[in-house]
Design a protein around this motif. Structure first.
Motif, PDB file in Angstrom:
ATOM      1  N   GLY A 238       0.829  -1.655   0.259  1.00 41.93           N
ATOM      2  CA  GLY A 238       0.245  -0.103  -0.269  1.00 41.93           C
ATOM      3  C   GLY A 238       0.693   0.882  -0.031  1.00 41.93           C
ATOM      4  N   VAL A 239       0.313   2.571   0.774  1.00 36.92           N
ATOM      5  CA  VAL A 239       1.216   3.245   0.788  1.00 36.92           C
ATOM      6  C   VAL A 239       1.328   3.935   2.386  1.00 36.92           C
ATOM      7  CG1 VAL A 239       0.784   4.289  -1.705  1.00 36.92           C
ATOM      8  CG2 VAL A 239      -0.939   5.109   0.155  1.00 36.92           C
ATOM      9  N   PHE A 240       1.825   4.787   2.659  1.00 37.60           N
ATOM     10  CA  PHE A 240       2.012   5.616   3.391  1.00 37.60           C
ATOM     11  C   PHE A 240       2.842   6.848   4.018  1.00 37.60           C
ATOM     12  CE2 PHE A 240       7.002   4.052   2.555  1.00 37.60           C
ATOM     13  CZ  PHE A 240       7.230   4.984   3.417  1.00 37.60           C
ATOM     14  N   ASN A 241       3.315   7.727   4.912  1.00 41.11           N
ATOM     15  CA  ASN A 241       3.009   8.858   4.559  1.00 41.11           C
ATOM     16  C   ASN A 241       4.233   9.117   5.314  1.00 41.11           C
ATOM     17  OD1 ASN A 241       3.020  11.172   5.062  1.00 41.11           O
ATOM     18  ND2 ASN A 241       1.050  11.945   6.915  1.00 41.11           N
ATOM     19  N   TYR A 242       5.548   9.890   4.206  1.00 41.17           N
ATOM     20  CA  TYR A 242       6.664   9.754   4.570  1.00 41.17           C
ATOM     21  C   TYR A 242       6.562  11.278   4.943  1.00 41.17           C
ATOM     22  CZ  TYR A 242      11.387  10.310   4.975  1.00 41.17           C
ATOM     23  OH  TYR A 242      13.075  10.209   4.968  1.00 41.17           O
ATOM     24  N   ARG A 243       6.902  11.931   5.923  1.00 42.94           N
ATOM     25  CA  ARG A 243       6.950  13.692   6.313  1.00 42.94           C
ATOM     26  C   ARG A 243       5.900  14.248   5.014  1.00 42.94           C
ATOM     27  NH1 ARG A 243      11.462  14.142   8.949  1.00 42.94           N
ATOM     28  NH2 ARG A 243      13.092  11.725   8.728  1.00 42.94           N
ATOM     29  N   GLY A 244       4.782  13.982   4.894  1.00 45.82           N
ATOM     30  CA  GLY A 244       3.495  14.512   4.619  1.00 45.82           C
ATOM     31  C   GLY A 244       3.473  14.597   3.202  1.00 45.82           C
ATOM     32  N   ARG A 245       3.997  13.154   2.666  1.00 45.32           N
ATOM     33  CA  ARG A 245       3.542  12.619   0.862  1.00 45.32           C
ATOM     34  C   ARG A 245       3.464  11.141   0.774  1.00 45.32           C
ATOM     35  NH1 ARG A 245       9.689  12.864  -1.742  1.00 45.32           N
ATOM     36  NH2 ARG A 245       8.647  11.244  -3.739  1.00 45.32           N
ATOM     37  N   PRO A 246       2.554  10.827   0.137  1.00 48.41           N
ATOM     38  CA  PRO A 246       2.808   9.536  -0.174  1.00 48.41           C
ATOM     39  C   PRO A 246       3.557   8.284  -0.830  1.00 48.41           C
ATOM     40  CG  PRO A 246       1.174  10.961  -1.505  1.00 48.41           C
ATOM     41  CD  PRO A 246       1.618  11.508  -0.811  1.00 48.41           C
ATOM     42  N   VAL A 247       4.245   7.561   0.039  1.00 44.62           N
ATOM     43  CA  VAL A 247       5.289   6.251  -0.364  1.00 44.62           C
ATOM     44  C   VAL A 247       4.866   5.243  -0.371  1.00 44.62           C
ATOM     45  CG1 VAL A 247       7.076   5.854   0.056  1.00 44.62           C
ATOM     46  CG2 VAL A 247       7.015   8.187   0.401  1.00 44.62           C
ATOM     47  N   PRO A 248       4.746   4.506  -1.824  1.00 42.47           N
ATOM     48  CA  PRO A 248       4.593   3.634  -1.796  1.00 42.47           C
ATOM     49  C   PRO A 248       5.268   2.302  -0.828  1.00 42.47           C
ATOM     50  CG  PRO A 248       5.426   3.906  -3.465  1.00 42.47           C
ATOM     51  CD  PRO A 248       5.756   4.808  -3.119  1.00 42.47           C
ATOM     52  N   ALA A 249       4.431   0.825  -0.643  1.00 43.44           N
ATOM     53  CA  ALA A 249       5.159   0.062   0.541  1.00 43.44           C
ATOM     54  C   ALA A 249       5.319  -0.823  -0.637  1.00 43.44           C
ATOM     55  CB  ALA A 249       5.200   0.092   1.593  1.00 43.44           C
ATOM     56  N   ILE A 250       6.219  -1.496  -0.440  1.00 47.89           N
ATOM     57  CA  ILE A 250       6.976  -2.975  -0.843  1.00 47.89           C
ATOM     58  C   ILE A 250       7.052  -4.390   0.281  1.00 47.89           C
ATOM     59  CG2 ILE A 250       7.579  -4.738  -2.607  1.00 47.89           C
ATOM     60  CD1 ILE A 250       6.083  -2.505  -3.970  1.00 47.89           C
ATOM     61  N   ASP A 251       6.225  -5.424   0.240  1.00 45.61           N
ATOM     62  CA  ASP A 251       6.498  -6.403   1.553  1.00 45.61           C
ATOM     63  C   ASP A 251       7.440  -6.948   0.776  1.00 45.61           C
ATOM     64  OD1 ASP A 251       6.231  -8.103   3.538  1.00 45.61           O
ATOM     65  OD2 ASP A 251       4.200  -7.681   3.754  1.00 45.61           O
ATOM     66  N   LEU A 252       8.968  -7.129   1.205  1.00 48.02           N
ATOM     67  CA  LEU A 252       9.452  -8.516   0.963  1.00 48.02           C
ATOM     68  C   LEU A 252       9.423  -9.643   1.518  1.00 48.02           C
ATOM     69  CD1 LEU A 252      13.225  -6.124   2.051  1.00 48.02           C
ATOM     70  CD2 LEU A 252      11.224  -6.536  -0.205  1.00 48.02           C
TER      71      LEU A 252
END
Length: 154
Positions: free
Chosen positions: A41-55
């Motif tokens: 999914g995505v998470f909030n990193y310093r005010g911006r959405p960043v995609p996340a990969i589950d390794l």
């Protein structure tokens, strides 16, 4: 070279720390319906959405286990035209760093066509550790889904 170590299942892996922006606790991930396999999914990193990969899901076909040491590793992922994107990697048992000479790593002798991110291996007192190549993590179709909008902007 300084490497960040983590586990996938019982095996040890490492990332080149020069590709790591920050290591975060496992934050709230906003799931994206119908996302490709491995995309958490995505998470909030310093005010911006960043995609996340589950390794773990990407490599083992199951979601990462929620250990106290499961982390989001924010990395620089190469983009078009020498640009880069931020990408979160969910990694189990992210326990610390280790210094290794790149010459200590050798070809494992087994090619995994469906896993171009798997790099060479090195042996040490705790056993083998395999180098993960950030630039090989995402198949083209997944890369297009995650970064298409940002690469289209001037």
């Amino acid at each position: 070279m300084l490497l960040l170590q983590f586990q996938l299942g019982k095996d040890r892996y490492a990332l080149d720390s020069s590709e790591v922006v920050e290591v975060l606790p496992l934050l709230g991930i906003k799931r994206i319906p119908h996302a490709p396999a491995g995309v958490a999914g995505v998470f909030n990193y310093r005010g911006r959405p960043v995609p996340a990969i589950d390794l773990s899901e990407l490599a083992l076909g199951r979601p990462a286990r929620l250990h106290m040491s499961t982390r989001i590793v924010v990395v620089r992922y190469p983009g078009a035209n020498a640009g880069e994107h931020l990408l979160g990697l969910i990694a189990e048992r992210t326990t610390g760093t280790v210094r290794r000479d790149p010459a200590e790593f050798a070809d494992p002798g087994v090619a995994a066509r469906d896993a171009p991110y798997l790099g060479p291996v090195a042996s040490g007192p705790e056993g083998l550790v395999q180098w993960i190549r950030v630039d090989g993590l995402l198949p083209e179709a997944v890369r297009d889904v995650l970064f298409r909008q940002s690469e289209m902007q001037p």
